[in-house]
Scaffold this motif. Sequence first.
Motif, mmCIF file in Angstrom:
data_model
loop_
_atom_site.group_PDB
_atom_site.id
_atom_site.type_symbol
_atom_site.label_atom_id
_atom_site.label_comp_id
_atom_site.label_asym_id
_atom_site.label_seq_id
_atom_site.Cartn_x
_atom_site.Cartn_y
_atom_site.Cartn_z
ATOM 1 N N LYS A 73 0.859 -1.175 0.000
ATOM 2 C CA LYS A 73 0.000 0.000 0.000
ATOM 3 C C LYS A 73 0.896 1.225 0.000
ATOM 4 O O LYS A 73 1.822 1.320 0.787
ATOM 5 C CB LYS A 73 -0.904 0.008 1.232
ATOM 6 C CG LYS A 73 -1.891 1.153 1.234
ATOM 7 C CD LYS A 73 -2.862 1.003 2.366
ATOM 8 C CE LYS A 73 -3.989 1.981 2.368
ATOM 9 N NZ LYS A 73 -3.810 3.299 1.926
ATOM 10 N N ASP A 74 0.613 2.117 -0.922
ATOM 11 C CA ASP A 74 1.351 3.372 -0.997
ATOM 12 C C ASP A 74 0.367 4.452 -1.422
ATOM 13 O O ASP A 74 0.033 4.577 -2.599
ATOM 14 C CB ASP A 74 2.502 3.256 -1.993
ATOM 15 C CG ASP A 74 3.416 4.458 -1.939
ATOM 16 O OD1 ASP A 74 3.804 4.843 -0.824
ATOM 17 O OD2 ASP A 74 3.717 5.020 -2.999
ATOM 18 N N GLY A 75 -0.144 5.193 -0.450
ATOM 19 C CA GLY A 75 -1.192 6.176 -0.739
ATOM 20 C C GLY A 75 -2.435 5.456 -1.240
ATOM 21 O O GLY A 75 -2.941 4.553 -0.601
ATOM 22 N N ASP A 76 -2.915 5.830 -2.428
ATOM 23 C CA ASP A 76 -4.089 5.180 -3.020
ATOM 24 C C ASP A 76 -3.729 3.899 -3.768
ATOM 25 O O ASP A 76 -4.602 3.150 -4.172
ATOM 26 C CB ASP A 76 -4.781 6.131 -4.006
ATOM 27 C CG ASP A 76 -5.413 7.312 -3.289
ATOM 28 O OD1 ASP A 76 -5.679 7.205 -2.078
ATOM 29 O OD2 ASP A 76 -5.637 8.343 -3.953
ATOM 30 N N PHE A 77 -2.426 3.654 -3.979
ATOM 31 C CA PHE A 77 -1.966 2.494 -4.722
ATOM 32 C C PHE A 77 -1.936 1.271 -3.808
ATOM 33 O O PHE A 77 -1.281 1.254 -2.774
ATOM 34 C CB PHE A 77 -0.572 2.758 -5.289
ATOM 35 C CG PHE A 77 0.035 1.578 -5.989
ATOM 36 C CD1 PHE A 77 -0.443 1.158 -7.217
ATOM 37 C CD2 PHE A 77 1.093 0.893 -5.427
ATOM 38 C CE1 PHE A 77 0.116 0.071 -7.859
ATOM 39 C CE2 PHE A 77 1.676 -0.187 -6.060
ATOM 40 C CZ PHE A 77 1.174 -0.592 -7.288
ATOM 41 N N VAL A 78 -2.710 0.229 -4.185
ATOM 42 C CA VAL A 78 -2.745 -1.030 -3.449
ATOM 43 C C VAL A 78 -2.527 -2.150 -4.440
ATOM 44 O O VAL A 78 -3.122 -2.165 -5.526
ATOM 45 C CB VAL A 78 -4.103 -1.211 -2.721
ATOM 46 C CG1 VAL A 78 -4.149 -2.534 -1.997
ATOM 47 C CG2 VAL A 78 -4.350 -0.064 -1.748
#
Length: 86
Positions: A73-78
């Motif tokens: 998970k990185d911000g909105d990136f999953v």
Amino acid sequence: MLPDKIYFLLACLARLGYVRLLESDDIELTIDGSNYLQNDDVYSAVENTISDLNVDNIQLCESSQYDFYAKIKDGDFVCSIFVIIA
């Protein structure tokens, strides 16, 4: 359209083995286990490669269908990376 981060992730993981993008935008990674002394070394290699991306959260999990998988998970990136040790 896929986020740029996933392309960078694919390129980084390709150094470890065969990479395939799944329909769900998750990644399947097949690693030649003979290049490692034990499975823990494979886990470390995958975790270290992902850590180089400076993502917010990495979680290694057990799986019944794969040897293990990593949830990123990185911000909105999953994204999930499903690992097969061949």
